[in-house]
Design a protein around this motif. Structure first.
Motif, short mmCIF file in Angstrom:
data_model
loop_
_atom_site.label_atom_id
_atom_site.label_comp_id
_atom_site.label_asym_id
_atom_site.label_seq_id
_atom_site.Cartn_x
_atom_site.Cartn_y
_atom_site.Cartn_z
N GLN A 63 39.49 35.01 28.84
CA GLN A 63 37.91 34.92 29.32
C GLN A 63 37.50 36.05 30.32
OE1 GLN A 63 35.37 34.07 27.27
NE2 GLN A 63 37.09 33.58 25.81
N LEU A 64 38.44 35.89 31.51
CA LEU A 64 38.02 36.74 32.50
C LEU A 64 38.23 38.46 32.04
CD1 LEU A 64 39.78 35.61 35.80
CD2 LEU A 64 37.26 35.65 35.18
N VAL A 65 39.06 38.69 31.20
CA VAL A 65 39.39 40.13 30.83
C VAL A 65 38.02 40.43 29.69
CG1 VAL A 65 40.56 41.54 29.44
CG2 VAL A 65 41.59 40.06 31.12
N TRP A 66 37.85 39.55 28.66
CA TRP A 66 37.01 39.79 27.74
C TRP A 66 35.52 39.60 28.38
CZ3 TRP A 66 38.71 35.99 23.53
CH2 TRP A 66 39.89 36.49 22.93
N SER A 67 35.22 39.06 29.32
CA SER A 67 33.75 38.94 29.89
C SER A 67 33.29 39.81 30.60
CB SER A 67 33.46 37.47 30.74
OG SER A 67 34.32 37.72 31.61
N GLN A 68 34.20 41.42 30.88
CA GLN A 68 33.75 42.22 31.54
C GLN A 68 32.69 43.05 30.97
OE1 GLN A 68 37.38 44.65 33.51
NE2 GLN A 68 38.00 43.48 31.25
N THR B 204 32.38 33.82 25.17
CA THR B 204 32.49 35.03 26.25
C THR B 204 31.08 35.45 26.62
OG1 THR B 204 34.52 35.54 25.04
CG2 THR B 204 33.54 37.18 26.35
N TRP B 205 30.29 35.71 25.68
CA TRP B 205 28.66 35.96 26.32
C TRP B 205 28.31 35.03 27.57
CZ3 TRP B 205 26.10 36.64 20.70
CH2 TRP B 205 26.51 37.69 19.93
N LEU B 206 28.36 33.68 27.34
CA LEU B 206 28.03 32.69 28.08
C LEU B 206 29.00 32.77 29.42
CD1 LEU B 206 26.51 30.11 28.80
CD2 LEU B 206 28.11 28.70 27.82
N GLN B 207 30.15 33.16 29.32
CA GLN B 207 30.87 33.47 30.62
C GLN B 207 30.36 34.73 31.39
OE1 GLN B 207 33.67 31.13 31.27
NE2 GLN B 207 32.81 32.37 33.26
N TRP B 208 30.01 35.54 30.59
CA TRP B 208 29.65 36.78 31.31
C TRP B 208 28.41 36.58 31.93
CZ3 TRP B 208 24.87 39.20 30.35
CH2 TRP B 208 24.59 40.42 30.94
N GLY B 209 27.47 35.88 31.36
CA GLY B 209 26.34 35.53 32.02
C GLY B 209 26.69 34.70 33.56
N VAL C 93 44.62 39.94 37.90
CA VAL C 93 44.28 41.00 38.46
C VAL C 93 42.78 41.14 38.86
CG1 VAL C 93 44.28 43.46 38.38
CG2 VAL C 93 46.39 42.29 37.91
N ARG C 94 42.28 40.58 37.70
CA ARG C 94 40.68 40.58 37.81
C ARG C 94 40.16 39.71 38.97
NH1 ARG C 94 35.38 39.51 34.42
NH2 ARG C 94 34.00 40.95 35.61
N LEU C 95 40.86 38.53 39.14
CA LEU C 95 40.49 37.50 40.24
C LEU C 95 40.65 38.20 41.39
CD1 LEU C 95 42.00 34.27 39.15
CD2 LEU C 95 39.56 34.80 39.57
N ALA C 96 41.85 39.11 41.72
CA ALA C 96 42.02 39.54 43.00
C ALA C 96 41.08 40.87 43.26
CB ALA C 96 43.43 40.06 42.97
N PHE C 97 40.91 41.66 41.93
CA PHE C 97 40.12 42.79 41.97
C PHE C 97 38.95 42.82 41.29
CE2 PHE C 97 44.41 43.91 42.96
CZ PHE C 97 44.25 44.31 44.34
N PRO C 98 37.80 42.29 41.47
CA PRO C 98 36.62 41.98 40.72
C PRO C 98 36.06 43.42 40.05
CG PRO C 98 36.49 40.66 42.36
CD PRO C 98 37.57 41.56 42.71
N ARG C 99 36.22 44.37 40.95
CA ARG C 99 35.54 45.58 40.78
C ARG C 99 36.33 46.57 39.49
NH1 ARG C 99 31.21 46.82 43.65
NH2 ARG C 99 30.68 45.44 45.51
N ALA C 100 37.63 46.35 39.54
CA ALA C 100 38.64 47.03 38.70
C ALA C 100 37.98 46.81 37.17
CB ALA C 100 40.17 46.61 38.88
N GLN C 101 38.48 47.91 36.09
CA GLN C 101 38.17 47.76 34.86
C GLN C 101 39.64 47.37 34.48
OE1 GLN C 101 36.38 51.40 33.09
NE2 GLN C 101 35.53 51.95 35.00
N VAL C 102 39.79 46.49 33.73
CA VAL C 102 41.11 45.78 33.30
C VAL C 102 40.98 45.85 31.71
CG1 VAL C 102 42.68 43.82 33.14
CG2 VAL C 102 41.12 44.06 35.13
#
Length: 542
Positions: A55-60, A74-79, A428-437
């Protein structure tokens, strides 16, 4: 003189059968339990399991589809991520709000046909359904939303049977679209429920009353965009599910039938027996009394609902048996148990006299609370026990150490990350929220094309590029695919200690290649507090 052969009269039925504002006390308990669950999940571990990393990857970004799953979760997680950030807290909030809504909708559904105090038994008794009680505390996402959508569907459907209205048909179309966009197995539940209702004369008249057309128009209108996406991406949307339904190791037709039939029998029993045994223990003799159905029950009344639920279960079982005969050799309890979510309602409708037994209700709720506490303790202690055993538990991944290792190597969190599976990508997204994964799963046959396309985008936009994989080593072609010219940065390997685990017994293998905007490896940073780990050789334990 007393006639000893005359049967005793059943206890009087509760008269509280007209919906009214429910007591706030059980609702307060429900909210407090959910808040405690969210807090414990945040405190349990800074790491994540598979579905949550996914979900962290998809909700980018928002999309009409994400791999083999519908997009609504995933839409809900994105919001929520837009407010709380991509964190463990945001993931826990989404999941446990859906768990709470599942219990609330179950109460509202039960409240259409039984007394308030009995309806709360249906809601809190969900903990005795293995697909709810145990699984809600584990790593699940889409199945949690599916349970919530199914409970909401039964609430809206039962209310519509009781008092049909055009607005009710609109709500029915909305919740059915919600279910389909939550998980595809919802289609079987919705079809079985509608067929069961249409097979009953009184319910059929209610469902075909004025405004019925609003249900298909609203439902299909909301689902169509994703359906078109799924048709255009049929391979990625269906391949994973089809592999699970028909594993490649099935040796013969007979073995497939036995395996599929065995799974169906086991999971069907697990969906019903724990709850029924607990209710029989809690209510004792009061559980023996059955309701007496009138000759011509009205739609939405308990006798009619009992027939509706019975036919629904029969249709679901017939459909699942047909799948076994068609070649399905494997079922997952996560797929089957939501289909039987309404079994507590069926049991309580058949035994309405339990509402007159306050002692049994207290035993029922006490047993439900004790089971929840036990399951809660098991889930909380599981990472610690695995650490003592030296087991590579993903909830014990050293998130902070992974992030610091990559920072020390020169990655500042801006750029494109190609991860070898969703677990690494989410961490990696937890550690680097601004990165594109981007996840290019090393276990899929099209992974090299995925790596080439992602790397080409990074090179064209002069972005820093990080290729990374944890837990298991990637094959050499996966690394080389990002560098078509041949020259590439050096492959770096670190072995980091799991949380609470003796480093001499087990360590997490992290491999990565890192290049700056110019395609060259950046200079590593010296960090006294976190000195670079020694190069190591990672062993493939698969």
């Amino acid at each position: 003189m007393v006639d000893v052969h005359r049967p005793r009269a059943a206890p009087s039925l509760p008269t509280d059968t007209v919906p009214h504002p429910p007591s706030l006390r059980p609702l307060t308990w429900l909210v407090l339990i959910l808040l405690a669950l969210v807090a414990c999940r945040v405190l349990l571990s800074p790491s994540l399991s598979w579905d949550q990393n996914e979900q962290l990857v998809w909700s980018q970004a928002l999309a009409w589809g994400y791999g083999p799953q519908p997009p609504l979760y995933t839409w809900l997680q994105w919001g929520v991520n837009a407010v709380l950030g991509p964190t463990v807290l945001s993931l826990a909030v989404v999941k446990h709000v859906l768990v709470g809504l599942t219990a609330w909708f179950m109460f509202l559904a039960a409240r259409q046909i039984m007394a308030t105090r009995t309806a709360w038994l249906a809601a809190f008794g969900l903990v005795w359904l293995p697909g709810i009680g145990w699984e809600l505390l584990r790593d699940q996402t889409h199945t949690v939303m599916l349970n919530c959508a199914i409970a909401a569907t039964w609430f809206v459907l039962l209310r519509q049977l009781r008092a049909p209205s055009p607005a009710g048909f609109g709500w029915l179309g909305l919740v059915m679209a919600w279910g389909v966009l939550s998980k595809y197995s919802y289609v079987l539940m919705a079809a079985a429920a509608l067929l069961a209702a249409l097979s009953l004369p009184a319910a059929r008249r209610a469902l075909l009353s004025r405004g019925w057309w609003l249900t298909p128009v609203i439902g299909l209108g909301l689902v169509t965009p994703h359906a078109l996406w799924a048709l255009a991406h049929w391979q990625s949307a269906s391949a994973s599910t089809l592999r699970k339904l028909q594993p490649p190791d099935t040796l013969s037709r007979l073995q497939g039938l036995l395996a599929g039939g065995g799974d169906l029998l086991v999971f069907s029993l697990l969906a019903a027996l724990p709850w029924l045994l607990m209710a029989r223990w809690a209510f004792g003799r009061a559980w023996r009394w059955r309701s007496v159905a009138p000759a011509a029950p009205a739609p939405g009344q308990p006798a009619e609902v009992q027939r509706l639920f019975t036919r629904y279960v029969a249709i679901v079982l017939a459909a699942l048996l047909a799948m076994v005969l068609a070649g399905t050799s494997s079922f997952d309890g996560r797929w089957l148990q939501p289909l039987f979510l309404m079994l507590p309602l069926l049991a309580l409708v058949a035994r309405p006299t339990v509402a007159a037994d306050p002692r049994g209700a207290r035993r029922f709720l006490g047993a439900s609370g004790a089971l929840l506490a036990l399951l809660w303790a098991v889930v909380m202690l599981n990472p610690v026990v695995d650490a003592w055993r030296g087991k590579d538990e993903r909830m014990n991944w050293p998130v902070a150490a992974i992030g610091q290792t990559l920072r020390d190597a020169g990655f500042d969190g801006h750029g494109l990350v190609i991860a070898g599976h969703h677990t690494t990508g989410g961490i990696v997204r937890l550690a680097f929220p601004r990165a594109q994964v981007v996840v290019c799963d090393i276990d899929t046959r099209w992974t090299l094309d995925c790596v080439r396309e992602a790397a080409a985008r990074a090179h064209a936009q002069h972005m820093p590029l990080l290729q990374v994989l944890a837990e298991e080593p990637a094959p050499a072609p996966w690394w080389r695919a990002a560098w078509p010219g041949g020259a590439h940065p050096a492959l770096q390997t670190r072995v980091l200690p799991y949380r609470w685990t003796d480093p001499a017994r087990q360590g997490l293998c992290v491999e990565f290649m890192l290049a700056g905007p110019d395609g060259r490896a950046p200079s590593a940073r010296a960090n006294a507090a976190h000195p670079p780990q020694q190069q190591a050789v990672c062993i493939d334990h698969r």
